[in-house]
Design a protein around this motif. Structure first.
Motif, short mmCIF file in Angstrom:
data_model
loop_
_atom_site.label_atom_id
_atom_site.label_comp_id
_atom_site.label_asym_id
_atom_site.label_seq_id
_atom_site.Cartn_x
_atom_site.Cartn_y
_atom_site.Cartn_z
N ASN A 149 0.82 -1.21 0.00
CA ASN A 149 0.00 0.00 0.00
C ASN A 149 0.86 1.26 0.00
O ASN A 149 0.56 2.23 -0.70
N PHE A 150 1.93 1.26 0.79
CA PHE A 150 2.82 2.42 0.83
C PHE A 150 3.50 2.63 -0.51
O PHE A 150 3.62 3.78 -0.99
N SER A 151 3.92 1.55 -1.16
CA SER A 151 4.54 1.65 -2.47
C SER A 151 3.58 2.25 -3.49
O SER A 151 3.96 3.10 -4.31
N ASP A 152 2.32 1.83 -3.43
CA ASP A 152 1.32 2.39 -4.35
C ASP A 152 1.11 3.87 -4.08
O ASP A 152 1.03 4.68 -5.01
N LEU B 68 11.26 3.48 -17.83
CA LEU B 68 11.75 3.29 -16.47
C LEU B 68 12.86 4.28 -16.15
O LEU B 68 12.92 4.86 -15.06
N PHE B 69 13.74 4.50 -17.11
CA PHE B 69 14.84 5.44 -16.94
C PHE B 69 14.31 6.86 -16.75
O PHE B 69 14.74 7.58 -15.84
N VAL B 70 13.36 7.27 -17.57
CA VAL B 70 12.82 8.62 -17.47
C VAL B 70 12.03 8.80 -16.18
O VAL B 70 12.09 9.85 -15.53
N ASP B 71 11.29 7.75 -15.77
CA ASP B 71 10.53 7.83 -14.53
C ASP B 71 11.43 8.13 -13.33
O ASP B 71 11.00 8.77 -12.36
N PHE B 72 12.67 7.68 -13.41
CA PHE B 72 13.60 7.94 -12.31
C PHE B 72 13.85 9.43 -12.13
O PHE B 72 14.08 9.91 -11.03
N PHE B 73 13.79 10.20 -13.24
CA PHE B 73 14.08 11.63 -13.19
C PHE B 73 12.83 12.50 -13.13
O PHE B 73 12.93 13.71 -12.95
N THR B 74 11.65 11.92 -13.32
CA THR B 74 10.43 12.72 -13.31
C THR B 74 9.57 12.45 -12.08
O THR B 74 8.40 12.82 -12.05
N ASP B 75 10.13 11.80 -11.08
CA ASP B 75 9.41 11.55 -9.84
C ASP B 75 9.28 12.86 -9.07
O ASP B 75 10.29 13.46 -8.68
N SER C 126 17.56 14.27 0.30
CA SER C 126 18.18 12.95 0.31
C SER C 126 18.49 12.57 1.75
O SER C 126 18.88 13.44 2.54
N PRO C 127 18.29 11.32 2.20
CA PRO C 127 17.95 10.14 1.39
C PRO C 127 16.46 9.83 1.35
O PRO C 127 16.07 8.79 0.83
N GLN C 128 15.61 10.70 1.92
CA GLN C 128 14.17 10.40 1.97
C GLN C 128 13.58 10.22 0.58
O GLN C 128 12.61 9.47 0.40
N ARG C 129 14.13 10.90 -0.42
CA ARG C 129 13.58 10.81 -1.77
C ARG C 129 13.71 9.41 -2.37
O ARG C 129 13.02 9.08 -3.33
N ARG D 108 10.90 5.68 -1.94
CA ARG D 108 9.94 5.11 -2.89
C ARG D 108 10.53 3.92 -3.62
O ARG D 108 9.85 2.92 -3.85
N TYR D 109 11.81 3.99 -3.97
CA TYR D 109 12.42 2.90 -4.74
C TYR D 109 12.62 1.66 -3.87
O TYR D 109 12.46 0.53 -4.33
N GLY D 110 12.92 1.89 -2.60
CA GLY D 110 13.01 0.76 -1.69
C GLY D 110 11.66 0.10 -1.49
O GLY D 110 11.55 -1.13 -1.44
N ALA D 111 10.60 0.94 -1.39
CA ALA D 111 9.26 0.40 -1.24
C ALA D 111 8.84 -0.39 -2.48
O ALA D 111 8.19 -1.44 -2.38
N ARG D 112 9.23 0.11 -3.66
CA ARG D 112 8.89 -0.58 -4.90
C ARG D 112 9.57 -1.94 -4.98
O ARG D 112 8.95 -2.93 -5.37
#
Length: 268
Positions: free
Chosen positions: A93-96, A181-188, A196-199, A202-206
């Motif tokens: 749920n958190f990842s979503d 996937l590459f572009v999504d990394f820069f448009t989050d 950082s590092p809170q940003r 999301r990737y850890g949750a994913r």
């Protein structure tokens, strides 16, 4: 062109909003060069599957099978299956929830403003009433999960699917999905508002969500990976047809086309 753009990305300082914007624009330039070369020539995909890098993809597939075997709970490495269900539900749920702002960005780029509005409301509800997204209280209110990414945005914009790929750990993909996937990394959006590092939470949750789903659907995954004569070819067909069905892309139907609705594709 790829080498030139990658060098440009490396020369941009890693901090600052302007730097992030420059990286995003450079990534978009990479898309143009990458996708323009991704269309198969005549006779190169008679069955609707363009896989010119199959030998390399099969090596990655063999590596991924070992990873998935550990996550499926079938062996000594099935640590995910031992987690309490509330913990797993909270991670998913958190990842979503933390992925929703990026989904909204993509749906705006796709011109799907109603869906973007619904997901904005879903994010607001789950981020507050759902205790920072750990609970999904929006779905019972008529705001179900509706994810999108830049791979889908590229599809809407008319970019070709490109060659099939298998990525380490992440699994099946295509060139279009990989560039997305590459572009999504820069448009989050979180990358612009969180320090950082809170940003990177999301990737850890994913990754946690992917591991949990691989474990939960271990039987279906094992049926493909160990129960078929050629697990690579089977997984490739299932994933491509599932993704094309999700995107509404019925323009590529080879002789081996199968109905995605008739497949158990949970976990792929």
């Amino acid at each position: 062109m790829y080498i030139k753009i990658r060098f440009f990305l490396m020369t941009i300082p890693p901090t600052g909003g302007c730097a992030s914007l420059l990286r995003a624009f450079a990534a978009l330039a990479l898309i143009t060069g990458f996708a323009a070369c991704a269309t198969p020539g005549p006779g190169e995909s008679p069955d609707g599957i363009f896989d010119p890098q199959e030998p390399a993809n099969r090596r990655v597939h063999a590596f991924n099978k070992k990873i998935y075997s550990g996550l499926s709970g079938k062996g000594d490495g099935g640590m995910i299956s031992s987690l309490p269900q509330p913990v797993k539900s909270g991670v998913v749920n958190f990842s979503d929830t933390v992925a929703l702002p990026q989904t909204v960005v993509n749906q705006i780029l796709q011109g799907r403003l109603l869906r973007a509005s619904r997901n904005t409301l879903r994010f607001s509800v789950n981020a507050t009433l759902g205790i920072a997204g750990l609970m999904d209280v929006a779905s019972p209110m008529g705001l179900p999960e509706d994810r999108s990414n830049f791979g889908e945005t590229l599809f809407v914009w008319g970019f070709p699917e490109g060659a099939y790929m298998e990525l380490p750990v992440l699994g099946p993909s295509t060139e279009r999905e990989t560039v997305g996937l590459f572009v999504d990394f820069f448009t989050d959006p979180f990358a612009y508002v969180l320090p950082s590092p809170q940003r990177y939470v999301r990737y850890g949750a994913r990754l946690g969500e992917l591991a949990i789903k691989r474990s939960d659907y271990g039987d279906a995954i094992d049926a493909v990976l160990t129960g078929s004569a050629d697990s690579y070819a089977q997984a490739r067909v299932i994933w491509l047809e599932k993704r094309r069905h999700e995107l509404g892309d019925d323009s590529i139907e080879g002789a081996g086309f199968i109905d995605p609705e008739a497949l158990d594709t949970e976990g792929f």
